[in-house]
Design an enzyme around this catalytic site. Structure first.
Site, PDB file in Angstrom:
ATOM      1  N   LYS A  36       0.834  -1.211   0.000  1.00 48.06           N
ATOM      2  CA  LYS A  36       0.000   0.000   0.000  1.00 48.06           C
ATOM      3  C   LYS A  36       0.865   1.256   0.000  1.00 48.06           C
ATOM      4  O   LYS A  36       0.592   2.220   0.699  1.00 48.06           O
ATOM      5  CB  LYS A  36      -0.943  -0.017   1.197  1.00 48.06           C
ATOM      6  CG  LYS A  36      -1.906  -1.192   1.193  1.00 48.06           C
ATOM      7  CD  LYS A  36      -2.856  -1.140   2.358  1.00 48.06           C
ATOM      8  CE  LYS A  36      -3.759  -2.337   2.431  1.00 48.06           C
ATOM      9  NZ  LYS A  36      -4.494  -2.653   1.247  1.00 48.06           N
ATOM     10  N   CYS A  37       1.898   1.241  -0.810  1.00 43.89           N
ATOM     11  CA  CYS A  37       2.895   2.319  -0.852  1.00 43.89           C
ATOM     12  C   CYS A  37       2.852   2.974  -2.229  1.00 43.89           C
ATOM     13  O   CYS A  37       2.479   2.343  -3.220  1.00 43.89           O
ATOM     14  CB  CYS A  37       4.274   1.691  -0.589  1.00 43.89           C
ATOM     15  SG  CYS A  37       5.678   2.791  -0.780  1.00 43.89           S
ATOM     16  N   GLY A  38       3.262   4.213  -2.293  1.00 43.30           N
ATOM     17  CA  GLY A  38       3.352   4.882  -3.586  1.00 43.30           C
ATOM     18  C   GLY A  38       4.320   4.190  -4.538  1.00 43.30           C
ATOM     19  O   GLY A  38       4.206   4.330  -5.753  1.00 43.30           O
ATOM     20  N   THR A  40       4.641   0.858  -4.654  1.00 48.80           N
ATOM     21  CA  THR A  40       4.169  -0.513  -4.883  1.00 48.80           C
ATOM     22  C   THR A  40       4.175  -0.912  -6.359  1.00 48.80           C
ATOM     23  O   THR A  40       4.512  -2.055  -6.675  1.00 48.80           O
ATOM     24  CB  THR A  40       2.773  -0.719  -4.248  1.00 48.80           C
ATOM     25  OG1 THR A  40       2.887  -0.486  -2.841  1.00 48.80           O
ATOM     26  CG2 THR A  40       2.242  -2.119  -4.489  1.00 48.80           C
TER      27      THR A  40
END
Length: 161
Positions: A36-38, A40
């Protein structure tokens, strides 16, 4: 004799204990990941590297980590399912780890010691920090989360010969 990075026991995402050395390979790209990371979408680029270079000896090892913004909250099963369904990940994934602090996994303690970050920092700043390691377990490169997987191709090519 000191244990090399490739000899440190690691738990796979499905619960087996292995060392990176047991995977075989001429080069290892070790990455702390999150779903759930930028960053990803880098899973797609990592998988592309894996598909392109695995026959020549590249191993990619993804280590999910929930230490940065709680961006990896799921269970190992949920993480594996997400990576496979959303990004077609087939490279080895490992159990969730911590990369900083008292509970940091021994692999990441070694990686940070051998390849400090900017200004000698021993910490990892965010998800998708990448370490390129040769067949003897020497760290030959540390890359920021903003460095896309494709930007590592020249360095990977050098290690694969």
């Amino acid at each position: 004799m000191t244990e090399t990075i490739l000899q440190i026991p690691c738990e796979t995402i499905d619960g087996r204990e292995v060392t990176l050395g047991e995977l075989g390979g001429k080069a290892f790209l070790i990455v702390n990941t999150a779903s759930k990371c930028g960053f990803t979408p880098q899973y797609k680029g990592l998988e592309a590297l894996w598909q392109k270079y695995r026959e020549r000896g590249l191993q990619i090892a993804g280590f999910p980590c929930n230490q940065f913004g709680a961006q990896e909250p799921g269970s190992e099963e949920e993480i594996a399912q997400f990576c496979e369904l959303k990004y077609g990940v087939s490279f080895p994934l490992f159990a969730k780890v911590e990369v900083n602090g008292r509970q940091a996994h021994p692999l990441f303690i070694q990686l940070k010691s051998l390849a400090p970050g900017l200004l000698g920092s021993k910490g990892i700043k965010w998800n998708f920090t990448k370490f390129l390691v040769d067949a003897e377990g020497r760290v030959v490169g540390r890359y920021a989360p903003t460095t896309g997987p494709a930007e590592l191709e020249k360095d990977i090519e050098k290690l694969l010969g």
